[in-house]
Write a protein that holds these residues in place. Structure first.
Motif, PDB file in Angstrom:
ATOM      1  N   GLY A  60       1.223   9.075  -7.469  1.00 59.23           N
ATOM      2  CA  GLY A  60      -0.223   8.997  -7.336  1.00 59.23           C
ATOM      3  C   GLY A  60      -0.794   7.715  -7.914  1.00 59.23           C
ATOM      4  N   THR A  61       0.071   6.771  -8.277  1.00 56.49           N
ATOM      5  CA  THR A  61      -0.341   5.506  -8.874  1.00 56.49           C
ATOM      6  C   THR A  61      -0.933   4.581  -7.821  1.00 56.49           C
ATOM      7  N   ILE A  62      -1.999   3.875  -8.204  1.00 52.08           N
ATOM      8  CA  ILE A  62      -2.614   2.910  -7.288  1.00 52.08           C
ATOM      9  C   ILE A  62      -1.807   1.619  -7.324  1.00 52.08           C
ATOM     10  N   VAL A  63      -1.307   1.225  -6.160  1.00 50.24           N
ATOM     11  CA  VAL A  63      -0.460   0.040  -6.036  1.00 50.24           C
ATOM     12  C   VAL A  63      -1.144  -0.981  -5.138  1.00 50.24           C
ATOM     13  N   ALA A  64      -1.253  -2.205  -5.639  1.00 54.92           N
ATOM     14  CA  ALA A  64      -1.702  -3.318  -4.781  1.00 54.92           C
ATOM     15  C   ALA A  64      -0.467  -3.878  -4.095  1.00 54.92           C
ATOM     16  N   TYR A  65      -0.424  -3.759  -2.785  1.00 55.58           N
ATOM     17  CA  TYR A  65       0.738  -4.285  -2.060  1.00 55.58           C
ATOM     18  C   TYR A  65       0.453  -5.708  -1.609  1.00 55.58           C
ATOM     19  N   HIS A  66       1.246  -6.644  -2.149  1.00 54.87           N
ATOM     20  CA  HIS A  66       1.160  -8.044  -1.728  1.00 54.87           C
ATOM     21  C   HIS A  66       2.241  -8.296  -0.687  1.00 54.87           C
ATOM     22  N   SER A  67       1.825  -8.582   0.522  1.00 55.27           N
ATOM     23  CA  SER A  67       2.783  -8.859   1.587  1.00 55.27           C
ATOM     24  C   SER A  67       3.156 -10.334   1.544  1.00 55.27           C
ATOM     25  N   ALA A  68       4.404 -10.602   1.146  1.00 52.45           N
ATOM     26  CA  ALA A  68       4.875 -11.989   1.077  1.00 52.45           C
ATOM     27  C   ALA A  68       4.718 -12.657   2.432  1.00 52.45           C
ATOM     28  N   CYS A  69       4.416 -13.952   2.437  1.00 49.46           N
ATOM     29  CA  CYS A  69       4.224 -14.651   3.713  1.00 49.46           C
ATOM     30  C   CYS A  69       5.480 -14.590   4.568  1.00 49.46           C
ATOM     31  N   SER A  70       6.640 -14.667   3.927  1.00 53.72           N
ATOM     32  CA  SER A  70       7.890 -14.595   4.676  1.00 53.72           C
ATOM     33  C   SER A  70       8.109 -13.205   5.266  1.00 53.72           C
ATOM     34  N   MET A  71       7.444 -12.204   4.700  1.00 53.38           N
ATOM     35  CA  MET A  71       7.530 -10.839   5.233  1.00 53.38           C
ATOM     36  C   MET A  71       6.581 -10.673   6.417  1.00 53.38           C
ATOM     37  N   GLN A  72       5.300 -10.962   6.181  1.00 47.08           N
ATOM     38  CA  GLN A  72       4.304 -10.675   7.227  1.00 47.08           C
ATOM     39  C   GLN A  72       4.288 -11.710   8.345  1.00 47.08           C
ATOM     40  N   HIS A  73       4.516 -12.975   8.014  1.00 43.81           N
ATOM     41  CA  HIS A  73       4.467 -14.029   9.044  1.00 43.81           C
ATOM     42  C   HIS A  73       5.863 -14.405   9.536  1.00 43.81           C
ATOM     43  N   GLY A  74       6.808 -14.543   8.604  1.00 40.46           N
ATOM     44  CA  GLY A  74       8.153 -14.948   8.986  1.00 40.46           C
ATOM     45  C   GLY A  74       8.918 -13.874   9.736  1.00 40.46           C
ATOM     46  N   GLN A  75       8.763 -12.614   9.283  1.00 38.64           N
ATOM     47  CA  GLN A  75       9.529 -11.523   9.892  1.00 38.64           C
ATOM     48  C   GLN A  75       8.661 -10.516  10.640  1.00 38.64           C
ATOM     49  N   LYS A  76       7.352 -10.672  10.552  1.00 44.00           N
ATOM     50  CA  LYS A  76       6.408  -9.765  11.224  1.00 44.00           C
ATOM     51  C   LYS A  76       6.565  -8.317  10.746  1.00 44.00           C
ATOM     52  N   ILE A  77       6.896  -8.163   9.475  1.00 39.23           N
ATOM     53  CA  ILE A  77       6.999  -6.826   8.882  1.00 39.23           C
ATOM     54  C   ILE A  77       5.725  -6.585   8.088  1.00 39.23           C
TER      55      ILE A  77
END
Length: 440
Positions: free
Chosen positions: A319-336
């Motif tokens: 139930g912990t609040i987590v800020a998810y930082h999507s690494a650029c290599s994740m979201q742009h490089g791999q489209k994940i």
């Protein structure tokens, strides 16, 4: 974009590939809105469109790189946000990689810059050397203030500031071997041990192996595998990068031939982007082109692989609040983009996304080689993360973890550590009991 390369120039396959990329650019400028350096500096030449013009001029005229071109190409993070934004499908990644290799071959950098880059290339890809360097860095900490006052020595100051106060011992997980899955066998994977991450935070791969084996997945650490090559690839040291790629292709091909692999698991998204590009990087090598393409086709980020499994109910839901930082290599490089957030939510975390999540700030060695720009981007990133009201930051890349943790008040944890904890593993180091107080 109209180009004017000669037939002789286009006989070079690297130039021919870049010419195809240049022709796709329609000067629309959409890329400027999502480029971290343009947003920060406001200079057209520090935008993807501006750099494309510089690269075109350099390659088309067949001339060596000059100081202006090097300045603006060096400021590029290779975050690839421009590729996500581009409506024309311009493969900026391959274009800037070619430009960096051309710079390395044709431009003589100032002495201190050459020495800094040579040191990074000599140390970072090799865990033993890197571990020794981190221990030596403690002796240099008193000099940080002095080094920061001298512009040419700022990279050394940045290195010393980023060096952790202590280095964890090497993990047995990094040694070649096989880790059997528990219960019914659900798959067989190899895991990249890599270089910098295995020194800075070996517990990341320990958490990955722990979770995978509990889920019934056999995990192989192949003999002979090493750095993915990304660090030197982004510095234009193409021969060294391709040597690393060939070494890993050989190691994983042996593992595939000996017992089969469903996937090659990667826990550092910066490495994942490069490994998924091995097929392109080695396309001109007749001995490796097919094998490299085979490796790239089965490489997956750890969250990409887990999302395809039928996961059980988590042992605990924090139930912990987590800020998810999507690494650029994740979201742009791999489209994940979807899988990590969905996995965290299913595991019982409340996931929040910071504003301006597309803006990168670390990019491997960037926070060392471009410390001023990197620090501005880091502070902007941290401000947006802390505004979410989260208790923990989760991300999937060791470079992001290192940089954000250098300024954030919140613990910064690899996504896989939180998932491992939720599914029965230990509480991640660095996360306070209060943050996870409602977990049990």
């Amino acid at each position: 974009m109209q180009t004017n390369f000669s037939a002789a120039q286009l006989a070079d396959p690297h130039v021919a590939e870049s010419e195809k990329i240049l022709r796709k650019c329609v000067h629309c400028g959409f890329c400027t809105a999502t480029c971290p350096t343009y947003v920060t500096l406001g200079n057209e030449l520090d935008s993807p469109r501006g750099r494309i013009y510089l690269i075109k001029d350099m390659l088309e005229n067949g001339r060596p790189a000059d100081t202006e071109i090097v300045t603006h190409i060096d400021r590029c993070l290779s975050c690839l946000a421009c590729m996500t934004t581009c409506p024309s499908g311009v493969n900026y990644m391959h274009l800037v990689d070619h430009a960096r290799a051309h710079i390395e071959q044709t431009y003589r950098r100032p002495l201190l810059d050459r020495l800094t880059r040579a040191m990074l290339a000599f140390v970072l890809p090799y865990p033993g050397r890197f571990r020794a360097a981190l221990k030596l860095a403690q002796l240099g900490r008193p000099l940080i203030g002095l080094l920061e006052k001298l512009p040419t020595l700022k990279p050394l100051a940045a290195m010393l500031k980023l060096a952790p106060s202590s280095t964890p011992p090497a993990s047995p997980i990094a040694s070649p071997g096989v880790h059997a899955g528990q219960g019914t066998k659900r798959g067989r994977v190899a895991i990249l041990t890599g270089c910098a991450q295995s020194v800075l935070d070996p517990a990341i791969n320990e958490a990955a192996v722990s979770l995978l084996t509990r889920l019934g997945v056999e995990v192989v650490v192949p003999e002979g595998e090493g750095c993915c090559g990304a660090l030197v690839h982004h510095m234009g040291r193409e021969d060294q990068a391709l040597a690393s790629a060939r070494q890993n292709v050989d190691a994983w091909t042996r593992a595939i031939d000996q017992g089969g692999l469903d996937t090659i698991i990667i826990t550092a998204s910066g490495c994942g982007t490069t490994i998924k590009d091995y097929g392109f990087m080695l396309r001109l090598d007749p001995a490796y082109a097919e094998k490299a393409a085979r490796v790239s086709a089965v490489a997956k980020d750890i969250t990409e692989y887990l999302a395809a499994l039928d996961l059980p109910e988590p042992v605990r839901k924090p139930g912990t609040i987590v800020a998810y930082h999507s690494a650029c290599s994740m979201q742009h490089g791999q489209k994940i983009t979807r899988q990590p957030k969905e996995l965290l939510a299913k595991a019982g975390f409340v996931v929040r996304e910071p504003r301006e999540g597309h803006l990168c700030g670390s990019a491997g060695t960037y926070n060392i080689l471009q410390p001023d720009i990197s620090a501005k981007l880091r502070d902007r990133k941290v401000k947006n993360i802390e505004a979410t009201g989260a208790e923990i930051v989760a991300t999937g890349n060791i470079g992001c973890i290192t940089q954000i943790a250098s300024a954030a008040k919140l613990p910064v944890v690899h996504t896989i550590k939180l998932l491992d904890w939720a599914y029965g593993g230990p509480k991640p180091d660095g996360v306070s009991e209060n943050s996870l107080g409602g977990a049990e």
